[in-house]
Design an enzyme around this catalytic site. Structure first.
Site, short mmCIF file in Angstrom:
data_model
loop_
_atom_site.label_atom_id
_atom_site.label_comp_id
_atom_site.label_asym_id
_atom_site.label_seq_id
_atom_site.Cartn_x
_atom_site.Cartn_y
_atom_site.Cartn_z
N ASN A 14 0.82 -1.21 0.00
CA ASN A 14 0.00 0.00 0.00
C ASN A 14 0.86 1.25 0.00
O ASN A 14 2.00 1.24 0.47
CB ASN A 14 -0.89 0.07 1.26
CG ASN A 14 -2.00 -0.95 1.25
OD1 ASN A 14 -2.43 -1.43 0.21
ND2 ASN A 14 -2.48 -1.30 2.44
N GLU A 228 1.90 -5.08 26.84
CA GLU A 228 2.16 -6.19 27.76
C GLU A 228 3.02 -7.28 27.13
O GLU A 228 3.34 -8.27 27.80
CB GLU A 228 0.84 -6.78 28.26
CG GLU A 228 0.03 -5.81 29.09
CD GLU A 228 -1.26 -6.44 29.60
OE1 GLU A 228 -1.38 -7.68 29.54
OE2 GLU A 228 -2.13 -5.69 30.06
N ASP A 256 3.15 -5.44 12.53
CA ASP A 256 3.87 -5.95 11.36
C ASP A 256 5.37 -6.03 11.64
O ASP A 256 6.05 -6.96 11.17
CB ASP A 256 3.60 -5.07 10.14
CG ASP A 256 2.15 -5.08 9.73
OD1 ASP A 256 1.47 -6.09 9.98
OD2 ASP A 256 1.69 -4.08 9.15
N ALA A 286 9.49 0.08 17.21
CA ALA A 286 8.70 0.65 16.13
C ALA A 286 7.70 1.70 16.62
O ALA A 286 7.44 2.67 15.91
CB ALA A 286 7.97 -0.46 15.38
N SER A 295 9.63 3.47 10.64
CA SER A 295 9.92 3.38 12.08
C SER A 295 10.68 2.12 12.46
O SER A 295 11.02 1.92 13.62
CB SER A 295 8.61 3.44 12.88
OG SER A 295 7.86 2.24 12.73
#
Length: 307
Positions: A14, A228, A256, A286, A295
């Protein structure tokens, strides 16, 4: 030393249009925003980049349009060394994601599939050799179900599935996942798709939810738990992996980053728990930067919680 297994990602590409807001608008409300820049995204592309940056040898099977967004959408895939030979150019638009990020780093995402809708069984079958040559095949939910099934059928190595978004796919193909990667919400939807009481499993807590997924037929499951950390589940039991504490800036693409990093370490020979420990640190890194692929940590960067 274990031999590095080649990874093939069959998934989406994308162009991400990102805007920043103080808070996300409610129904019928207009708020002022900033940003509006285009960056590369797509769950498949994000995970491929993350895996490549963590040392994996990655091939990508997918599609882009013949529009102006195709180049920026694939820029970081190229610069990170992902093999794009099996990325086809099709008539029409490249996939587009519109992302709204609030001041806490939380996001809302709307996805227009565009060329990703062409990643069906016919396209995947044209690149069957690329899929079958992989030691690990990584899949998500942003391509047609027929393409998902064709990729699993072509796979001769390990299949890793992050069914995000959760869409209807062939049951037997889905159960090939080893591991299944999912957050708690996705896990509940997947259990419902398999005929289980997903809502009850999620309400009972992560360990219970993961056990039900294993009982449903998955060889292994990794539940991502945000700040967590994560939970690894196999028929032998469950193990929690805590996340290092960080201040989030933008959570876009963090899941991801986790998935790609986890697969990279599995390809390098790590066991599930060791791979997950590394992936949790990459995911934490990230969220401290803006965007998805932009990132992700470059090779050699010190990760949060790294000794």
């Amino acid at each position: 030393m274990n031999k590095q297994l080649p990874v093939t990602v069959v998934g989406s590409i994308n162009a991400d249009l990102t805007v920043s807001v103080t808070r996300r608008p409610g129904p019928g409300e207009t708020v002022m925003a900033s940003g509006g820049g285009i960056s590369p995204g797509g769950k498949g592309a994000n995970q491929a980049v993350a895996a490549a940056l963590q040392g994996a040898e990655v091939c990508f099977v997918g599609a882009v349009g013949d529009d102006a967004y195709a180049a920026p959408a694939t820029a970081v895939l190229r610069s990170s060394g992902v093999n794009l030979t099996a990325v086809e150019k099709v008539p029409g638009a490249t996939g587009l994601a519109v992302i709204t990020v609030d001041e806490t780093g939380e996001n809302s995402i709307m996805v227009i599939p565009g060329a990703n809708g062409a990643v069906d069984a016919d396209l995947v079958d044209r690149w069957r050799d690329t899929v079958s040559a992989a030691g690990i095949v990584l899949l998500q939910g942003e391509i047609p179900a027929s393409g998902f099934l064709a990729a699993v059928q072509a796979a001769t190595g390990r299949v890793v599935v992050n069914l995000a978004p959760v869409v209807e796919v062939d049951r037997d193909a889905l159960l090939r996942a080893d591991p299944l990667l999912a957050n708690e919400h996705e896990a509940g939807l997947i259990l419902t798709q398999l005929g289980c009481d997903g809502a009850a499993a999620v309400a009972a807590g992560p360990e219970s939810c993961a056990r039900v997924l294993v009982e449903a037929g998955f060889s292994s499951v990794i539940l991502t738990l945000g700040a967590e950390g994560a939970l690894v589940a196999t028929p032998e039991g469950c193990e929690r992996i805590p996340s290092p504490s960080v201040t989030p800036v933008d959570t876009t693409g963090a899941g991801d980053a986790f998935a790609g990093a986890c697969v990279a370490r599995l390809a390098a020979g790590d066991d599930l728990v060791t791979a997950t420990r590394h992936a949790v640190r990459v995911g934490a890194f990230a969220v401290t930067g803006h965007g998805a692929q932009d990132s992700y940590p470059e090779p050699g960067v010190e990760l949060p919680g790294q000794e």
